[in-house]
Structure formats: C-alpha cells, structure tokens
Design an enzyme around this catalytic site. Structure first.
Site, PDB file in Angstrom:
ATOM      1  N   HIS A  54      -1.479   2.993 -11.330  1.00 37.74           N
ATOM      2  CA  HIS A  54      -0.354   2.334 -11.984  1.00 37.74           C
ATOM      3  C   HIS A  54       0.849   2.450 -11.051  1.00 37.74           C
ATOM      4  O   HIS A  54       0.819   3.188 -10.069  1.00 37.74           O
ATOM      5  CB  HIS A  54      -0.051   2.987 -13.339  1.00 37.74           C
ATOM      6  CG  HIS A  54      -0.096   4.479 -13.289  1.00 37.74           C
ATOM      7  ND1 HIS A  54      -0.980   5.239 -14.029  1.00 37.74           N
ATOM      8  CD2 HIS A  54       0.604   5.372 -12.532  1.00 37.74           C
ATOM      9  CE1 HIS A  54      -0.804   6.513 -13.751  1.00 37.74           C
ATOM     10  NE2 HIS A  54       0.144   6.618 -12.845  1.00 37.74           N
ATOM     11  N   HIS A 139       5.045   0.053  -5.882  1.00 39.31           N
ATOM     12  CA  HIS A 139       3.723   0.144  -5.285  1.00 39.31           C
ATOM     13  C   HIS A 139       2.789   0.881  -6.223  1.00 39.31           C
ATOM     14  O   HIS A 139       3.231   1.562  -7.160  1.00 39.31           O
ATOM     15  CB  HIS A 139       3.783   0.872  -3.941  1.00 39.31           C
ATOM     16  CG  HIS A 139       4.160   2.321  -4.066  1.00 39.31           C
ATOM     17  ND1 HIS A 139       5.478   2.725  -4.210  1.00 39.31           N
ATOM     18  CD2 HIS A 139       3.408   3.459  -4.111  1.00 39.31           C
ATOM     19  CE1 HIS A 139       5.514   4.036  -4.324  1.00 39.31           C
ATOM     20  NE2 HIS A 139       4.265   4.509  -4.266  1.00 39.31           N
TER      21      HIS A 139
END
Length: 218
Positions: A54, A139
C-alpha cells in the site's frame, strides 16, 4: 463481594500506526506477481508481505489507542470534502539512489496525492504529529535492501520492468493501519477506512505528475 466497580484492566498498550492508500485488487495482484519475480533474483532484500503493498501517506509511530481514535475522528471531518480521484500506478524506482539502494518501490501519480498528504498533515497536527518537511513522494514499497549481495542480479531484473505500468484505479478512502514488528518482517492490520467524497459519475483523475526517486538513466 461485588463492589459494583468495573475490573481494572490496566493501561492499553500503544499501537505502531500509519495512514495509507490501497490500490485496486487487480493492481495489487500484479504487484504481488512482480515482487515474486524480483525475489527470484536472490538478492538480500526483505520483501514486503503481500498485505503490506500500500502507499503510506503518514507514519504516526507509537500512538495511544485513544489518540488514534481522535485522529480518526479528525480525519473524518477533514476528508469528507476531499473528492475521490484516479491514480496511475507504474514505474519502478530505488531510494535513495542506485549506487546505494535501500528501498525498491513502484510509483503512484496523481496531482491530488500531494494535496491529500497536506490535508492529512494539517488534520493530525493538533495531536502533536510533525508535518513532513520534504515533498511527498507517493510510492508503494516492494522491498528493503539488507545488503549489496546479489544486487547486480536484481538490478538487471529491475531494468526489465523499469517502465512497467500497472493501470489506473480510484482512490476513495484513507485507511488506518497498525504495524506489528516481527523477526520475519512487519505484519499489517487494517483498522479502519475514512471515505473520500464520492462525486457523481465517479472520481475524475487529473493526470499524472512527475515521479520522485532514483530511476535508471537519472
């Protein structure tokens, strides 16, 4: 004898918590497949568990449960007017650079991401959480490099996938997670999700923004 008092259960232990964005299941599955392929290079990398793929928006650290409940309430009020949006997932990178690799990641691109991170910072500031001083670099971490051993083999595999695109999906919520550290890596548990504002006709992405971090050729 019953005194009418509730039993003293003692203090509640703090949680190691953070706030993150989840991508669509089809994209998550593609990232799991990529991670498994990269792991076959045999480099000394601690690859993130599948459920850990995640995008972290804010690391809170050790937090008392009562404070985390207050954070959840504050975010609910702050994000109720923040529209859901589309994010593009793709492109590999390395922090801080290829000469000293520490983290292997996949990028996320949407102009709304920086605005969301700023909104989150503002919402949790009242609870003593310091605002980020560096620009937000969205990211998804794939793995953390433990040593240079085997890095050249992994670097070659990264080159083969450096510009891979994994698709676009809607981001319609911010989730609170707890992280439990173990010898074989952190275990993540989703605690709750704060929904973003759903707009008629779905979320509308406004296009990608430039990714950050080391890329090949840079």
């Amino acid at each position: 004898m019953d005194t009418g008092r509730e039993a003293d259960t003692g203090p509640v232990a703090p949680l190691r918590a953070f706030l993150a964005l989840d991508v669509a299941p089809r994209i998550h599955a593609a990232l799991v497949q990529l991670k498994c392929e990269l792991a076959q290079a045999g480099a000394e990398v601690r690859w993130v568990r599948d459920e850990g793929l995640h995008a972290t928006v804010k690391f809170l650290g050790s937090v008392e449960p009562a404070v985390l409940d207050a954070v959840r309430a504050a975010l609910g009020g702050s994000l109720q007017s923040f529209p859901a949006f589309s994010v593009q997932v793709g492109g590999l990178g390395v922090f801080p650079n290829l000469r000293r690799p520490l983290v292997v990641w996949v990028g996320l691109a949407a102009r709304e991401l920086s605005a969301l991170a700023a909104r989150v910072d503002a919402a949790v500031a009242a609870f003593g959480f310091t605002a980020e001083s560096r620009p937000f670099q969205p990211h998804i971490t794939l793995g953390r490099v433990k040593s240079p051993r085997g890095w050249p083999r992994l670097e070659e595999r990264l080159k083969a996938h450096w510009d891979d695109e994994f698709g676009t999906c809607e981001i319609d919520g911010l989730s609170g997670y707890r992280s439990d550290l173990r010898r074989d890596g952190a275990v993540y548990t989703k605690l709750w999700t704060i929904p973003l504002l759903r707009r008629r006709g779905g979320a509308h992405g406004t296009g990608p923004e430039s990714g950050a971090g080391a890329r090949f050729g840079g």
